[in-house]
Design a protein around this motif. Structure first.
Motif: not given
Length: 699
Positions: A580, A583-584, A587, A651, A654, A658, A688
């Motif tokens: 997570d 990948n985040l 992103g 998380a 995520r 995506d 973020c």
């Protein structure tokens, strides 16, 4: 392939120099041999009080022949250029070769250097090593010019193989090499010849010399433990003393002696320090009471009376030494019982640093800082201030003047006689800690307050006068002080700001400004914080925290709260180590890149909030809903400094992020939709970024 044995035999080499000297002998000789083309299989160096030894195995019998090709001037070049080339190559014109090159015909020279016998190379290298040996201190003797740590008596230098041993001939200032040495100064039986290392080591042992310092140390320690155990006692472990004593004897004979009853009630640390510093004795304690009751000394010879005379002499000298210690102790106790004000007054006449005033002035600053810090560590401010004012008192005591290494420890003992509470007594010792990365960290609140105040005063003081570490130079141990602050804060979970108004560092600088020591306080505070961050990076890297993760957290507000910063970094690293998190991060980077490019192109900042009514895609709507769901819980977690919960909230974003990038084209043809989607990405970036500066995290 022959072996090589070298021994340099002299008068006694100081124990503190032996290990380094053996290493220097090995390095200089082996470097010289290899540079000359003489390689070997294995090398080992040894030292005793009277000799440095080097043994090499599998050395080449001669250096290999070397061929070197040199390019010279063009054919037809001026005569002087050609003559210079010939002179440098050591050749004549008829030995040059003419070759065609893209730039015309050129002269080439092939120079062949024939191999040389090992003995010839060894002699040159060893002679140069002896004449230029890097002793910290050296001397000359007689009429010669040679310098050595103590007069050099003989040089043993032989090569050996299956055909026997041969002397490597050399002469250094009238000392000719040979194949002989001698054993123990008192128990040996004159000089003897050797044929190789095994023969040399065996004959030395027969002549009462143990060549290996490690073997001597093991012998001393085993014998000492056995002697103590036989009397129901134990030897106080001291590896530094053991290494030193092993360098004082060639044939260790361990003896156990008595300490006179007059001294048994002295603090064990006083007995141990006095015996170690003055006599090189090991302390032997009663493990049930903790008292030092006997001592162990190591003689350099066996005697007919089994050491009785040696022990009697040692005990006589020890009585005089301990009488001095007892005198210091009793005087100090009387002063402490009277309140020890005279010690504190004396510190006004002791300069801490010519730009930072006296020890008394420093104590005033530490006391004020300890009061500031006390609430953050759960300490009583009055007790913390009292502990800070007492912590350095023993610097004026007679015992600490004689044995500076007992500072702090004696302060603890004397505090009890002066009527101070246990917390004040403990702080006297513990405020110096931690002294190194493996040293224990104080946990008692008062000790923590004084330890932090002491180290922060050192740091603010020397930063104030621009005496900062440079390169490898750190004469005031400021790196150690900063690491001490970091460990005290982290291991005691202390949450406090370092440079914000009202913080300890701010208070420290303010006191120095008031004393007219510094200018540019704000700049120096920021610079000191940067120094803390550098130390923290090293500390956290050793714990496996990535450098980019640390940088991402340092970039956030509140980065002068070390505990907060580390909690954030640990939570971020844990999050990024998951699918997570990884990948985040991708992103976020994609969203940030698209936004940055759009903002540069459009000349505006997209941070005005997206509107659900302009949404066209299901994935777009799902992202809206996810942001609405997680935004406030993430912000609340950050406000409460629960970074693990904040990461858990991220998380949850995520999957919708995506899905958004898979299904939605951000730069839509419809301008309104495009701006709305860019503002949606802005919400991702902002959320973020509230956790850490993810732009500094590597993908």
């Amino acid at each position: 392939m022959p072996d090589l044995l070298i021994e340099l035999f002299s008068e006694e080499i100081p124990a503190r120099m032996q290990k380094r000297a053996a290493d220097d002998l090995k390095k200089r000789v082996t470097d010289g041999l290899v540079e000359a083309g003489l390689t070997y299989a294995h090398a080992k160096a040894f030292s005793t009080p009277r000799r440095l030894t080097l043994a090499l195995e599998g050395m080449l019998a001669e250096s290999p022949t070397v061929r070197e090709e040199r390019k010279g001037p063009k054919v037809g070049a001026p005569e002087k250029a050609i003559e210079g080339f010939l002179r440098g190559a050591g050749l004549t014109m008829d030995q040059l070769e003419e070759r065609e090159t893209p730039k015309g015909n050129v002269y080439f020279a092939t120079i062949e250097k024939p191999g040389r016998p090992a003995a010839e190379i060894v002699a040159e290298v060893l002679a140069d090593t002896i004449r230029n040996f890097p002793w910290p201190k050296s001397m000359r003797w007689g009429a010669g010019s040679l310098r050595w740590v103590r007069p050099l008596h003989s040089i043993l230098c032989i090569t050996s193989d299956e055909n026997g041993a041969e002397i490597v001939p050399l002469d250094v200032d009238g000392i000719a090499s040979g194949d002989t040495t001698e054993g123990h100064r008192f128990m040996g039986e004159g000089r003897f010849a050797v044929t190789g290392f095994e023969d040399y080591e065996a004959k030395l042992k027969k002549s009462h010399v143990i060549l290996s310092a490690e073997e001597r140390a093991e012998t001393i320690w085993a014998d000492a433990q056995n002697l103590a155990f036989a009397q129901g006692l134990e030897v106080v472990d001291d590896k530094g003393l053991l290494a030193e004593v092993a360098g004082l004897v060639e044939w260790p004979v361990t003896l156990i002696g008595d300490i006179a009853d007059d001294f048994l009630n002295l603090p064990p640390e006083v007995l141990q320090t006095s015996m170690k510093e003055h006599q090189k004795f090991f302390s032997v304690k009663n493990s049930k009471t903790g008292r030092i009751e006997k001592f162990i000394t190591v003689a350099n010879r066996e005697t007919k009376d089994n050491g009785a005379t040696i022990l009697a002499g040692n005990q006589k000298v020890l009585f005089a030494r301990l009488s001095d210690a007892k005198f210091f102790w009793e005087n100090d106790v009387r002063t402490a019982k009277a309140g020890a004000q005279e010690w504190l007054d004396k510190l006004g006449n002791v300069t801490f640093h010519n730009k930072l005033g006296s020890q008394a002035a420093r104590i005033d600053r530490i006391a004020a800082l300890a009061r500031e810090i006390a609430p953050f560590v759960g300490a009583d401010a009055d007790v913390a201030e009292k502990a800070a004012r007492w912590a350095k008192a023993d610097l004026s005591s007679e015992m600490v003047y004689e044995f500076p290494e007992l500072q702090g420890l004696m302060g603890r003992y004397y505090a009890e006689f002066a009527g101070h509470v246990a917390e004040v007594a403990a702080a006297a010792t513990e405020h110096y800690s931690p002294l190194g990365p493996s040293d224990d960290v104080p946990t008692a609140p008062v000790s923590v307050a004084v330890a932090l105040a002491d180290k922060l005063d050192v740091l603010t003081g020397f930063w104030a006068i621009d005496e900062k570490p440079t390169g490898s130079k750190d004469p005031f141990a400021l790196r150690r002080a900063a690491l001490g602050v970091i460990r005290l804060i982290l291991e005691n979970k202390v949450q406090m700001r370092l440079i914000a108004p009202g913080s300890a560092v701010h208070a420290g600088f303010t006191m120095l400004v008031t004393a007219k020591h510094i200018r540019g306080m704000e700049t120096k505070k920021v610079d000191l914080l940067s120094f803390f961050h550098d130390r923290l990076k090293v500390f956290l890297r050793d714990q496996g925290i990535r450098h980019d993760v640390i940088d991402a957290c340092i970039a956030m507000d509140g980065n002068d709260d070390i505990a907060l910063l580390v909690n954030r970094a640990k939570a971020l690293q844990a999050f990024l180590s998951t699918d997570d998190g990884e990948n985040l991060l991708q992103g976020f980077k994609r969203a940030n890149n698209i936004l940055t490019q759009a903002e540069e192109k459009d000349g505006v900042e997209y941070s005005y909030g997206a509107d659900l009514k302009f949404v066209e895609e299901d994935a777009e709507k799902a992202l809206f809903e996810a942001l609405d769901k997680f935004e406030e819980p993430i912000n609340e977690a950050i406000r409460s400094e629960d970074f693990a919960a904040a990461m858990a909230g991220l998380a949850g974003l995520r999957a919708p992020i995506d899905a958004f990038f898979e299904a939605v084209q951000v730069n839509a043809e419809n301008d309104v939709v495009r701006r709305n989607r860019l503002n949606l990405l802005s919400r991702i970036r902002k959320l973020c970024a509230s956790v850490a500066d993810l732009t500094k995290v590597e993908g």
